[in-house]
Design a protein around this motif. Structure first.
Motif, PDB file in Angstrom:
ATOM      1  N   SER A  20       0.832  -1.217   0.000  1.00 46.27           N
ATOM      2  CA  SER A  20       0.000   0.000   0.000  1.00 46.27           C
ATOM      3  C   SER A  20       0.857   1.253   0.000  1.00 46.27           C
ATOM      4  CB  SER A  20      -0.914   0.037   1.222  1.00 46.27           C
ATOM      5  OG  SER A  20      -1.521  -1.203   1.408  1.00 46.27           O
ATOM      6  N   ILE A  23       1.963   1.869  -3.477  1.00 48.88           N
ATOM      7  CA  ILE A  23       0.851   2.354  -4.303  1.00 48.88           C
ATOM      8  C   ILE A  23       0.599   3.836  -4.018  1.00 48.88           C
ATOM      9  CG2 ILE A  23      -1.637   2.155  -4.720  1.00 48.88           C
ATOM     10  CD1 ILE A  23      -1.339  -0.851  -4.125  1.00 48.88           C
ATOM     11  N   LEU A  27       0.989   6.923  -6.689  1.00 50.18           N
ATOM     12  CA  LEU A  27      -0.189   7.760  -6.973  1.00 50.18           C
ATOM     13  C   LEU A  27       0.139   9.230  -6.734  1.00 50.18           C
ATOM     14  CD1 LEU A  27      -3.184   5.698  -5.498  1.00 50.18           C
ATOM     15  CD2 LEU A  27      -2.834   6.343  -7.886  1.00 50.18           C
ATOM     16  N   LYS A  37      -6.094  10.561 -14.683  1.00 47.44           N
ATOM     17  CA  LYS A  37      -6.557   9.582 -13.704  1.00 47.44           C
ATOM     18  C   LYS A  37      -6.488   8.143 -14.221  1.00 47.44           C
ATOM     19  CE  LYS A  37     -10.306   8.509 -10.582  1.00 47.44           C
ATOM     20  NZ  LYS A  37     -11.720   8.191 -10.670  1.00 47.44           N
ATOM     21  N   VAL A  38      -6.839   7.967 -15.482  1.00 54.14           N
ATOM     22  CA  VAL A  38      -6.820   6.605 -16.033  1.00 54.14           C
ATOM     23  C   VAL A  38      -5.403   6.046 -16.010  1.00 54.14           C
ATOM     24  CG1 VAL A  38      -7.130   5.252 -18.135  1.00 54.14           C
ATOM     25  CG2 VAL A  38      -8.891   6.873 -17.440  1.00 54.14           C
ATOM     26  N   THR A  41      -4.224   5.267 -12.511  1.00 57.86           N
ATOM     27  CA  THR A  41      -4.778   4.012 -12.000  1.00 57.86           C
ATOM     28  C   THR A  41      -4.042   2.813 -12.581  1.00 57.86           C
ATOM     29  OG1 THR A  41      -6.923   5.086 -11.832  1.00 57.86           O
ATOM     30  CG2 THR A  41      -6.915   2.695 -11.737  1.00 57.86           C
ATOM     31  N   MET A  42      -3.771   2.876 -13.892  1.00 54.15           N
ATOM     32  CA  MET A  42      -3.076   1.753 -14.527  1.00 54.15           C
ATOM     33  C   MET A  42      -1.675   1.599 -13.954  1.00 54.15           C
ATOM     34  SD  MET A  42      -4.455   2.516 -18.370  1.00 54.15           S
ATOM     35  CE  MET A  42      -3.609   1.272 -19.315  1.00 54.15           C
ATOM     36  N   ALA A  44      -0.599   2.610 -10.990  1.00 52.24           N
ATOM     37  CA  ALA A  44      -0.666   2.166  -9.602  1.00 52.24           C
ATOM     38  C   ALA A  44      -1.020   0.677  -9.524  1.00 52.24           C
ATOM     39  CB  ALA A  44      -1.689   2.993  -8.834  1.00 52.24           C
ATOM     40  N   THR A  45      -1.862   0.231 -10.450  1.00 52.07           N
ATOM     41  CA  THR A  45      -2.208  -1.194 -10.465  1.00 52.07           C
ATOM     42  C   THR A  45      -0.977  -2.028 -10.840  1.00 52.07           C
ATOM     43  OG1 THR A  45      -4.416  -0.531 -11.186  1.00 52.07           O
ATOM     44  CG2 THR A  45      -3.907  -2.865 -11.270  1.00 52.07           C
ATOM     45  N   SER A  48       1.111  -2.265  -7.868  1.00 53.04           N
ATOM     46  CA  SER A  48       0.493  -3.205  -6.942  1.00 53.04           C
ATOM     47  C   SER A  48       0.835  -4.646  -7.307  1.00 53.04           C
ATOM     48  CB  SER A  48      -1.023  -2.995  -6.960  1.00 53.04           C
ATOM     49  OG  SER A  48      -1.656  -3.900  -6.113  1.00 53.04           O
ATOM     50  N   GLU A  49       0.748  -4.960  -8.594  1.00 53.00           N
ATOM     51  CA  GLU A  49       1.067  -6.317  -9.034  1.00 53.00           C
ATOM     52  C   GLU A  49       2.545  -6.635  -8.808  1.00 53.00           C
ATOM     53  OE1 GLU A  49      -1.002  -8.715 -10.388  1.00 53.00           O
ATOM     54  OE2 GLU A  49      -2.743  -7.420 -10.146  1.00 53.00           O
ATOM     55  N   GLY A 110       0.032  -8.609 -18.040  1.00 47.97           N
ATOM     56  CA  GLY A 110      -0.878  -7.489 -17.799  1.00 47.97           C
ATOM     57  C   GLY A 110      -0.130  -6.211 -17.518  1.00 47.97           C
ATOM     58  N   VAL A 111       0.925  -6.331 -16.714  1.00 43.40           N
ATOM     59  CA  VAL A 111       1.738  -5.152 -16.405  1.00 43.40           C
ATOM     60  C   VAL A 111       2.345  -4.601 -17.694  1.00 43.40           C
ATOM     61  CG1 VAL A 111       3.799  -4.349 -15.198  1.00 43.40           C
ATOM     62  CG2 VAL A 111       2.197  -5.888 -14.040  1.00 43.40           C
ATOM     63  N   ARG A 113       1.064  -4.848 -20.688  1.00 48.50           N
ATOM     64  CA  ARG A 113      -0.003  -4.195 -21.467  1.00 48.50           C
ATOM     65  C   ARG A 113      -0.336  -2.819 -20.901  1.00 48.50           C
ATOM     66  NH1 ARG A 113      -2.022  -9.586 -22.315  1.00 48.50           N
ATOM     67  NH2 ARG A 113      -2.994  -9.655 -20.274  1.00 48.50           N
ATOM     68  N   MET A 114      -0.200  -2.667 -19.583  1.00 46.65           N
ATOM     69  CA  MET A 114      -0.587  -1.393 -18.964  1.00 46.65           C
ATOM     70  C   MET A 114       0.517  -0.343 -19.053  1.00 46.65           C
ATOM     71  SD  MET A 114      -2.793  -2.276 -15.583  1.00 46.65           S
ATOM     72  CE  MET A 114      -1.802  -3.606 -14.944  1.00 46.65           C
TER      73      MET A 114
ATOM     74  N   SER B  90      -7.371  -1.669 -16.340  1.00 45.15           N
ATOM     75  CA  SER B  90      -6.342  -2.442 -15.645  1.00 45.15           C
ATOM     76  C   SER B  90      -6.764  -3.893 -15.456  1.00 45.15           C
ATOM     77  CB  SER B  90      -6.043  -1.827 -14.278  1.00 45.15           C
ATOM     78  OG  SER B  90      -5.616  -0.494 -14.414  1.00 45.15           O
ATOM     79  N   ASP B  93      -6.755  -5.702 -18.774  1.00 51.85           N
ATOM     80  CA  ASP B  93      -5.359  -5.875 -19.188  1.00 51.85           C
ATOM     81  C   ASP B  93      -4.692  -6.985 -18.385  1.00 51.85           C
ATOM     82  OD1 ASP B  93      -5.120  -4.150 -21.259  1.00 51.85           O
ATOM     83  OD2 ASP B  93      -4.208  -2.502 -20.125  1.00 51.85           O
TER      84      ASP B  93
END
Lengths: 136, 159
Positions: A20, A23, A27, A37-38, A41-42, A44-45, A48-49, A110-111, A113-114, B90, B93
């Motif tokens: 946390s 993250i 942020l 913002k989008v 978020t991506m 920060a996600t 997180s991963e 996924g990371v 791709r983001m 996210s 993805d």
């Protein structure tokens, strides 16, 4: 408050709560440099991963977050590094649905791709370094 | 010290407005709080609102969506509301499978849907009622208002 926030932060990932912290840090930095913002978020996600991977698979490691203020690309660079067991087969780890344990995590495809850029280095028994960049 | 997310009963529904960043401990606690409250109070709906949180990784998302499926198992219709655009990008993805859990734009929208759902067990008191009168779906829904209004149902008792 017009002062530029800290240009670089390193967060040690040692226990669950550190995820946390990482993250929050990313942020804050992303907000401070005006990322929308989008994308925030991506990013920060992704953090997180990556932090979750460190915690689950390598026990401990670090997340470095820094500004990129180049002529071409401005944004945020995140380096997730650990000295854990390493990844035996990176190609396999970059395939969707791959996970070395039953729990979630990994999520490396996924990371990728983001993120706008993605690099991974890993040596068995020595650790893993994942570098991602997200442009403004 | 784990901060605990408040859950609120609204009629027959449980409302969970999440106004903080989530972590594993918080979500685990939330899962048991939600399910316990639903079964204790015999609630028939659940809305989990994510508009106050900004990041949902695959682990947390799975816990939340699992909680929804569990709620359905014990008889409550689950809805997740307030997911941001970035969150949706996210999660997809990250190859997260949202399954068949219903989603709504806002908490209000989610609650409206639950309130608009007719309670069939209240309306069609028996199959005989349903067949004999050949009521349309709309009439049945109106019929529920009559019952709610504490008036005698208009149909004679078929027995």
């Amino acid at each position: 408050m017009t002062a530029i926030p800290n240009q670089k932060r390193t967060i040690q990932i040692k226990e669950e709560a550190d995820i946390s912290v990482a993250i929050d840090a990313v942020l804050q930095l992303a907000f401070g440099m005006g990322m929308n913002k989008v994308n925030r978020t991506m990013l920060a996600t992704s953090v997180s991963e990556l932090a979750t991977n460190i915690f689950r698979y390598a026990d401990q490691g670090y997340i470095d977050i820094s500004f990129m203020e180049g002529e071409v690309h401005q944004g945020i660079k995140v380096i997730a590094r650990d000295e854990g067991p390493g990844i035996a087969d990176i190609d396999l780890a970059m395939k969707d649905g791959f996970s070395t344990t039953k729990s979630m995590g990994v999520g490396l495809p996924g990371v990728e791709r983001m993120s706008d850029t993605f690099a991974i280095e890993s040596k068995l028994g020595q650790g893993t370094i994942v570098t991602v960049e997200k442009f403004l | 010290m784990v901060s605990r997310i408040g859950v609120y009963v609204d009629g027959e529904n449980l409302v969970v407005p999440i106004q903080q960043e989530l972590d594993e401990e918080v979500v685990k606690q939330l899962q048991s709080d939600v399910l316990e409250r639903i079964s204790l109070k015999h609630l028939t709906g659940l809305v989990i609102d994510l508009s106050g949180t900004s990041v949902l990784d695959t682990f947390l998302a799975r816990k939340l969506f699992d909680t929804c499926r569990m709620a359905r198992l014990i008889g409550a219709r689950p809805i997740i509301s307030g997911m941001s655009a970035g969150m949706a990008i996210s999660l997809i993805d990250l190859d997260f499978n949202p399954g068949d859990v219903e989603t709504a734009v806002t908490l209000e929208d989610g609650l409206l849907r639950l309130r608009d759902t007719p309670k069939f067990d209240l309306i069609a008191q028996s199959d005989d009622d349903f067949d004999a009168e050949g009521d349309s779906f709309e009439n049945l829904v109106k019929g529920s208002d009559v019952i709610d209004g504490d008036t005698e149902p208009k149909a004679d008792d078929p027995d």
